[in-house]
Write a protein that holds these residues in place. Structure first.
Motif, PDB file in Angstrom:
ATOM      1  N   HIS A  18       0.299   3.417  -8.344  1.00 20.62           N
ATOM      2  CA  HIS A  18       0.029   2.039  -8.764  1.00 20.62           C
ATOM      3  C   HIS A  18       1.124   1.185  -8.122  1.00 20.62           C
ATOM      4  O   HIS A  18       1.830   1.660  -7.243  1.00 20.62           O
ATOM      5  N   TYR A  19       1.314  -0.041  -8.568  1.00 17.44           N
ATOM      6  CA  TYR A  19       2.452  -0.783  -8.014  1.00 17.44           C
ATOM      7  C   TYR A  19       3.734  -0.163  -8.541  1.00 17.44           C
ATOM      8  O   TYR A  19       3.740   0.576  -9.521  1.00 17.44           O
TER       9      TYR A  19
ATOM     10  N   MET B   9       9.685 -10.767 -10.529  1.00 12.61           N
ATOM     11  CA  MET B   9       8.712 -11.257  -9.561  1.00 12.61           C
ATOM     12  C   MET B   9       7.827 -10.124  -9.066  1.00 12.61           C
ATOM     13  O   MET B   9       8.121  -8.944  -9.270  1.00 12.61           O
ATOM     14  N   HIS B  10       6.774 -10.509  -8.361  1.00 10.13           N
ATOM     15  CA  HIS B  10       5.874  -9.575  -7.688  1.00 10.13           C
ATOM     16  C   HIS B  10       6.027  -9.801  -6.185  1.00 10.13           C
ATOM     17  O   HIS B  10       6.054 -10.952  -5.731  1.00 10.13           O
ATOM     18  N   ILE B  11       6.106  -8.702  -5.424  1.00 10.53           N
ATOM     19  CA  ILE B  11       6.218  -8.823  -3.963  1.00 10.53           C
ATOM     20  C   ILE B  11       5.077  -8.067  -3.290  1.00 10.53           C
ATOM     21  O   ILE B  11       4.462  -7.185  -3.886  1.00 10.53           O
ATOM     22  N   HIS B  12       4.796  -8.453  -2.067  1.00  9.55           N
ATOM     23  CA  HIS B  12       3.723  -7.863  -1.245  1.00  9.55           C
ATOM     24  C   HIS B  12       2.367  -7.966  -1.934  1.00  9.55           C
ATOM     25  O   HIS B  12       1.535  -7.069  -1.830  1.00  9.55           O
TER      26      HIS B  12
ATOM     27  N   SER C  92       0.816  -1.216   0.000  1.00  9.66           N
ATOM     28  CA  SER C  92       0.000   0.000   0.000  1.00  9.66           C
ATOM     29  C   SER C  92       0.851   1.268   0.000  1.00  9.66           C
ATOM     30  O   SER C  92       0.469   2.265  -0.622  1.00  9.66           O
ATOM     31  N   GLN C  93       2.013   1.257   0.642  1.00 15.58           N
ATOM     32  CA  GLN C  93       2.871   2.452   0.629  1.00 15.58           C
ATOM     33  C   GLN C  93       3.368   2.756  -0.781  1.00 15.58           C
ATOM     34  O   GLN C  93       3.325   3.906  -1.229  1.00 15.58           O
ATOM     35  N   CYS C  94       3.848   1.750  -1.501  1.00 14.35           N
ATOM     36  CA  CYS C  94       4.321   1.971  -2.867  1.00 14.35           C
ATOM     37  C   CYS C  94       3.177   2.421  -3.770  1.00 14.35           C
ATOM     38  O   CYS C  94       3.341   3.316  -4.597  1.00 14.35           O
TER      39      CYS C  94
END
Length: 126
Positions: free
Chosen positions: A36-37, A104-107, A28-30
């Motif tokens: 957006h992401y 990759m995708h994180i969080h 959510s912070q990013c």
């Protein structure tokens, strides 16, 4: 040497050596800071040279992390884990071509509900 800048060009940077594969952070912070992401690559601090750092403003998002952005145009450029040997650099700020692909995708447990992750890359909850 990979190079980049903020939108207005007041802050520029270079990375010595090839860029490590980037990741996409869905926390959510990013999302709140970038809209957006956020895709970034983690580079060794010693490999990063910044010009115009007098135009950088650092926002301390927590006791462990600060986020660097251009004080003139507002471009968010860096995610800096304080005291670590690396710093994350925004992929969108690099001049093309970067010669890297998202790894990759994180969080993803915190991702927005308004979009789907539609590729086959690894997804990490945290």
């Amino acid at each position: 040497m990979p190079k980049g800048s903020c939108l207005c060009g007041a802050v520029t940077f270079e990375v010595t050596g090839p860029l490590p594969p980037p990741n996409a952070c869905h926390c959510s912070q990013c999302r709140k800071q970038s809209g957006h992401y956020w895709a970034s690559t983690d580079v060794a601090r010693a490999a990063l040279t910044i010009a115009g750092d007098d135009r950088l403003t650092w926002f301390h998002a927590s006791a462990k992390v600060r986020r660097g952005f251009c004080s003139t145009c507002g471009s968010w450029l860096f995610w800096d884990p304080i005291g670590k040997g690396t710093i994350a650099v925004a992929m969108g700020a690099f001049d093309a071509p970067t010669h890297v692909r998202l790894a990759m995708h994180i969080h993803v447990a915190d991702k927005g509900d308004y979009y789907d992750i539609a590729d086959d890359l690894p997804q990490h909850p945290h």
